[in-house]
Design a protein around this motif. Structure first.
Motif, PDB file in Angstrom:
ATOM      1  N   GLU A 152     -42.348 -62.670  96.954  1.00  0.00           N
ATOM      2  CA  GLU A 152     -43.082 -62.014  98.074  1.00  0.00           C
ATOM      3  C   GLU A 152     -42.439 -60.336  98.331  1.00  0.00           C
ATOM      4  OE1 GLU A 152     -38.369 -62.759  98.977  1.00  0.00           O
ATOM      5  OE2 GLU A 152     -40.154 -63.531  98.165  1.00  0.00           O
ATOM      6  N   ARG A 154     -43.374 -59.235  95.739  1.00  0.00           N
ATOM      7  CA  ARG A 154     -44.749 -58.375  94.358  1.00  0.00           C
ATOM      8  C   ARG A 154     -45.983 -58.770  95.413  1.00  0.00           C
ATOM      9  NH1 ARG A 154     -44.284 -61.778  89.467  1.00  0.00           N
ATOM     10  NH2 ARG A 154     -43.179 -63.117  90.739  1.00  0.00           N
ATOM     11  N   ILE A 155     -45.747 -59.963  95.580  1.00  0.00           N
ATOM     12  CA  ILE A 155     -47.080 -60.067  96.931  1.00  0.00           C
ATOM     13  C   ILE A 155     -47.359 -58.674  97.957  1.00  0.00           C
ATOM     14  CG2 ILE A 155     -48.504 -61.394  98.474  1.00  0.00           C
ATOM     15  CD1 ILE A 155     -46.046 -63.796  97.883  1.00  0.00           C
ATOM     16  N   LYS A 156     -46.247 -58.445  98.518  1.00  0.00           N
ATOM     17  CA  LYS A 156     -46.825 -57.160  99.037  1.00  0.00           C
ATOM     18  C   LYS A 156     -47.040 -56.126  98.473  1.00  0.00           C
ATOM     19  CE  LYS A 156     -43.210 -57.814 102.249  1.00  0.00           C
ATOM     20  NZ  LYS A 156     -41.421 -56.968 103.034  1.00  0.00           N
ATOM     21  N   GLU A 166     -53.064 -61.693 101.389  1.00  0.00           N
ATOM     22  CA  GLU A 166     -51.764 -61.961 100.597  1.00  0.00           C
ATOM     23  C   GLU A 166     -52.024 -63.417  99.761  1.00  0.00           C
ATOM     24  OE1 GLU A 166     -48.791 -62.609 102.996  1.00  0.00           O
ATOM     25  OE2 GLU A 166     -48.629 -60.460 103.925  1.00  0.00           O
ATOM     26  N   ARG A 167     -52.861 -64.404 100.423  1.00  0.00           N
ATOM     27  CA  ARG A 167     -53.947 -65.368  99.151  1.00  0.00           C
ATOM     28  C   ARG A 167     -53.982 -64.955  98.151  1.00  0.00           C
ATOM     29  NH1 ARG A 167     -57.634 -70.090 101.407  1.00  0.00           N
ATOM     30  NH2 ARG A 167     -57.383 -71.349  99.970  1.00  0.00           N
ATOM     31  N   ALA A 169     -53.037 -62.427  96.721  1.00  0.00           N
ATOM     32  CA  ALA A 169     -52.071 -60.902  95.647  1.00  0.00           C
ATOM     33  C   ALA A 169     -51.488 -62.746  94.782  1.00  0.00           C
ATOM     34  CB  ALA A 169     -51.777 -60.568  96.294  1.00  0.00           C
ATOM     35  N   LYS A 170     -51.301 -63.895  96.022  1.00  0.00           N
ATOM     36  CA  LYS A 170     -50.165 -65.280  94.873  1.00  0.00           C
ATOM     37  C   LYS A 170     -51.240 -65.069  93.879  1.00  0.00           C
ATOM     38  CE  LYS A 170     -47.614 -69.144  96.952  1.00  0.00           C
ATOM     39  NZ  LYS A 170     -47.559 -69.720  98.120  1.00  0.00           N
ATOM     40  N   ILE A 173     -50.914 -63.065  91.109  1.00  0.00           N
ATOM     41  CA  ILE A 173     -49.931 -63.208  90.600  1.00  0.00           C
ATOM     42  C   ILE A 173     -49.384 -64.398  89.496  1.00  0.00           C
ATOM     43  CG2 ILE A 173     -47.246 -63.607  90.987  1.00  0.00           C
ATOM     44  CD1 ILE A 173     -47.688 -61.813  92.872  1.00  0.00           C
TER      45      ILE A 173
END
Length: 221
Positions: A152, A154-156, A166-167, A169-170, A173
């Motif tokens: 969470e 790392r997503i930020k 956010e989607r 970013a996830k 990652i």
């Protein structure tokens, strides 16, 4: 690549004793995507006055492999190993010497050679990623660190730095971590992120970037 002037500045800083770090110290940083590992390396470089190598290695690898930087960039940390780059293993071309075909394995060996060269050219330096921790494991005063952080967090960070959702970013990652771990595990035969393979594991979400830098500086003194 660090130029002569920059090297001179680094040498002066070291001679003034900004840190009680041993000479010929190599700091290798592995990191989860979005954990801030690259920033940790950059801050260490500034505080210790020693060169920092990450993407800077690309130009040297491109030169020694006689490939373009774009080619090297597109195939670094590539997790597809059952094929020669863009050519299935076993395929033959009339009149083409297969020894001249650039394979992922050859590219990795050239990269490892470049890392050894850079380590030899500098009294001390920092490497981020590219299996440098294993490539230089027999180097005296070589220290390896793994920077990690909860998903969470790392997503930020990725949302802020890459300006994505956010989607997205996830997804970034998951893909990047998979590529890094697959690449590292394949070439080193050591598990990426296994605590037993590093001097220290640092949770950057708990320490923050500056504290992570201080922890590493204290460790290598």
């Amino acid at each position: 690549m660090v130029n002569t002037i920059t090297k001179g500045i680094h040498k002066v800083i070291q001679e003034k004793g900004c840190c009680n770090m041993k000479k010929n110290t190599i700091i290798c940083i592995s990191r989860e995507f979005g954990s801030g590992g690259r920033e940790v390396g950059q801050q260490l470089s500034k505080k210790l006055g020693i060169p920092f190598y990450d993407k800077e290695i690309l130009a040297r690898v491109a030169e020694e492999s006689d490939m373009s930087e774009e080619f090297v960039k597109n195939h670094e940390e590539n997790a597809v190993y059952s094929h020669i780059i863009n050519v299935p293993i076993g395929h033959r071309f009339p009149g083409v010497d297969t020894e001249e075909i650039m394979t992922p394995e050859k590219l990795f060996m050239i990269q490892a050679h470049v890392i050894h060269e850079l380590a030899a050219e500098n009294e001390s330096c920092i490497f981020v990623g590219r299996c440098a921790d294993v490539v230089l494991k027999d180097h005296e005063n070589c220290y390896s660190f793994f920077i990690h952080s909860p998903l969470e967090e790392r997503i930020k960070r990725i949302v802020e730095t890459e300006h994505v959702t956010e989607r997205q970013a996830k997804k970034m990652i998951k893909q990047t971590d998979w590529e890094r771990s697959s690449y590292h595990n394949y070439y080193t035969k050591q598990k990426w992120g296994d605590p037993g393979n590093y001097d220290l594991m640092i949770n950057s979400a708990r320490t923050g970037i500056q504290k992570a830098v201080e922890i590493i500086m204290d460790y290598v003194k």
